[in-house]
Design an enzyme around this catalytic site. Structure first.
Site, PDB file in Angstrom:
ATOM      1  N   TRP A  70     -31.985  31.615 -23.224  1.00 15.63           N
ATOM      2  CA  TRP A  70     -30.732  32.002 -23.869  1.00 15.63           C
ATOM      3  C   TRP A  70     -29.641  30.956 -23.647  1.00 15.63           C
ATOM      4  CZ3 TRP A  70     -31.182  34.878 -27.766  1.00 15.63           C
ATOM      5  CH2 TRP A  70     -32.132  35.895 -27.796  1.00 15.63           C
ATOM      6  N   ASP A  87     -22.017  33.778 -19.594  1.00 17.44           N
ATOM      7  CA  ASP A  87     -22.777  34.735 -20.397  1.00 17.44           C
ATOM      8  C   ASP A  87     -23.378  35.746 -19.422  1.00 17.44           C
ATOM      9  OD1 ASP A  87     -24.605  36.193 -21.804  1.00 17.44           O
ATOM     10  OD2 ASP A  87     -25.729  34.479 -22.593  1.00 17.44           O
ATOM     11  N   LYS A 121     -27.428  46.101 -23.396  1.00 17.43           N
ATOM     12  CA  LYS A 121     -28.080  46.247 -22.098  1.00 17.43           C
ATOM     13  C   LYS A 121     -27.242  47.200 -21.230  1.00 17.43           C
ATOM     14  CE  LYS A 121     -29.637  41.594 -23.015  1.00 17.43           C
ATOM     15  NZ  LYS A 121     -30.987  41.749 -23.547  1.00 17.43           N
TER      16      LYS A 121
HETATM   17  N1  PMP Z   1     -27.657  35.921 -23.601  1.00 13.33           N
HETATM   18  C1  PMP Z   1     -28.525  36.614 -22.847  1.00 13.33           C
HETATM   19  C2  PMP Z   1     -28.522  36.396 -21.370  1.00 13.33           C
HETATM   20  C3  PMP Z   1     -29.401  37.527 -23.438  1.00 13.33           C
HETATM   21  O1  PMP Z   1     -30.263  38.205 -22.681  1.00 13.33           O
HETATM   22  C4  PMP Z   1     -29.354  37.721 -24.829  1.00 13.33           C
HETATM   23  C5  PMP Z   1     -30.221  38.712 -25.539  1.00 13.33           C
HETATM   24  N2  PMP Z   1     -31.302  39.194 -24.906  1.00 13.33           N
HETATM   25  C6  PMP Z   1     -28.453  36.963 -25.573  1.00 13.33           C
HETATM   26  C7  PMP Z   1     -27.608  36.079 -24.934  1.00 13.33           C
HETATM   27  C8  PMP Z   1     -28.345  37.125 -27.062  1.00 13.33           C
HETATM   28  O2  PMP Z   1     -27.634  38.285 -27.310  1.00 13.33           O
HETATM   29  P1  PMP Z   1     -27.348  38.789 -28.786  1.00 13.33           P
HETATM   30  O3  PMP Z   1     -28.671  39.244 -29.314  1.00 13.33           O
HETATM   31  O4  PMP Z   1     -26.379  39.899 -28.597  1.00 13.33           O
HETATM   32  O5  PMP Z   1     -26.794  37.652 -29.556  1.00 13.33           O
END
Ligand code: PMP
Length: 376
Positions: A118, A187, A211
């Site tokens: 991510w 993040d 989450k």
């Molecule tokens: N950052 C992290 C640490 C994640 O776990 C995720 C999704 N699993 C994301 C970003 C992406 O999130 P989104 O689908 O809301 O864009």
């Protein structure tokens, strides 16, 4: 007479009849009390005779809903008036380009700690609008750990260092925010409000909903007001964090349902002792699963270093893909669901966010012991 100590209620340890243990990474397990309240509010919010999805975002009921959400988030974050809470439509991934457009001059750059899938994707999103430099390159160690401060290269001159507090795919987690010579942006999508963590060490923290905060398609951003004052004013208002702060996150029709869910999730966390109380609970939950990994004699193969293990997302490989398939099929039959690892990482992953019931971790550990004995 001894003082009556007002005990903090513990979250339910098991799901109710008919529901399973949902280890999904997100959208993920939610507290049943929150689901129950939403079910009622869907039909009639605050006795208005109008359901949650039917409420005007300019009406008094939504004013109250929004105030409750801000209040509950403040109770969890512990951040004061110097910080703004924003609720933005869209996911975490949108924040990477937005942060850069809002806070990085055209000739500036962003430092990145590339600690997992991510973070890596976020770096790419950022690079579409501004220059980025890797301050830590986790690809070299196959993302097996998060960096100590000394492993992060000099960030002075960067607009900020972007890092991810919990790497959801690989299962690594920072024990504390890194200390670097640049503003810190985090993040925290997969571990927000899950433990005591120094949010005030940052300038901006964001987490999408699916989450620890409930519904997908919405992102909560905690940002220092002083930073908003320095943001780019030439952006279209709908891309401007400052504009969302000025308009209480309703410059247009906001994702009203998601805002309510975040409010109720944050209140549920606060009512159960807040992040500080969830830290030890989450540690104890994860420990059951790590203990099974450790006693499996190498059958379960975590790819992360032991000192960086995440309490939220526990990720490990099995000796073969066929065994992964068998593990997933057999665990599902036991009511242990959502355990297949991320499609780009493989293996097994157990996500045990705040609302995941504790008993499920014990049951998974017992299942794992038994599975390793039969297939090892
Ligand atoms: N950052 C992290 C640490 C994640 O776990 C995720 C999704 N699993 C994301 C970003 C992406 O999130 P989104 O689908 O809301 O864009």
């Amino acid at each position: 007479m001894p003082h009556a100590v007002s005990a903090v209620p513990e979250p339910p340890a098991t799901p109710s009849v008919g529901r399973v243990y949902n280890f999904s990474a997100g959208p993920a397990a939610m507290p049943e009390s929150v689901l129950g309240q939403l079910r009622e509010e869907m039909f009639d919010l605050f006795g208005t005779g109008i359901g949650l999805l039917e409420q005007s975002h300019r009406g008094a009921a939504y004013d109250r809903l929004l105030a409750e959400a801000f209040q509950a988030v403040d109770a969890c974050s512990g951040l004061g008036d110097e910080w703004a809470t924003l609720f933005l439509p869209g996911g975490s991934m949108q924040q990477f380009s937005l942060m850069a457009m809002n806070f990085v001059p055209k000739d500036g750059w962003v430092a990145f700690a590339d600690t997992g899938l991510w973070a890596h994707k976020g770096e790419h999103e950022t690079s579409c609008v501004r220059r980025v430099r890797k301050a830590f390159d986790g690809t070299a160690c196959r993302y097996d750990h998060v960096p100590a401060d000394g492993e992060i290269s000099d960030c002075s001159g960067a607009a900020y260092l972007s890092y991810c507090s919990n790497n959801t795919v690989e299962g690594t987690q920072f024990a504390r925010p890194p200390r670097v010579a640049a503003p810190l942006f985090c993040d925290a999508t997969s571990d927000i409000f899950s433990r005591e963590y120094d949010l005030a060490a940052h300038d901006l923290v964001f987490a999408s909903g699916q989450k620890n905060l409930g519904a997908s398609g919405i992102t909560m951003v905690l940002v220092r007001r002083s930073l908003l004052e320095r943001a780019d004013r030439s952006l279209p208002p709908m891309l401007s964090y400052a504009h969302f702060a000025r308009t209480e996150s309703r410059p247009n029709t906001p994702p009203t349902f998601g805002v309510r869910v975040i409010g109720l999730m944050a209140k549920w966390i606060a009512d159960h002792g807040g992040p500080a109380a969830f830290g030890p609970r989450n540690r104890a939950k994860a420990a059951h699963i790590y203990a099974s990994i450790d006693r499996s004699g190498g059958f379960y193969r975590p790819s992360m270093r032991a000192d960086c293990r995440s309490d939220m997302s526990i990720s490990f490989q099995l000796p073969s893909d066929a065994l992964v398939d068998r593990f997933v099929a057999e665990s599902e039959r036991e009511g242990l669901c959502g355990l297949r690892g991320h499609r780009e990482w493989g293996g097994i992953r157990a996500c045990v966010y705040n609302a995941f019931p504790a008993k499920g971790c014990e049951l998974l550990a017992t299942f794992m012991d038994e599975f390793a004995r039969r297939n090892g």
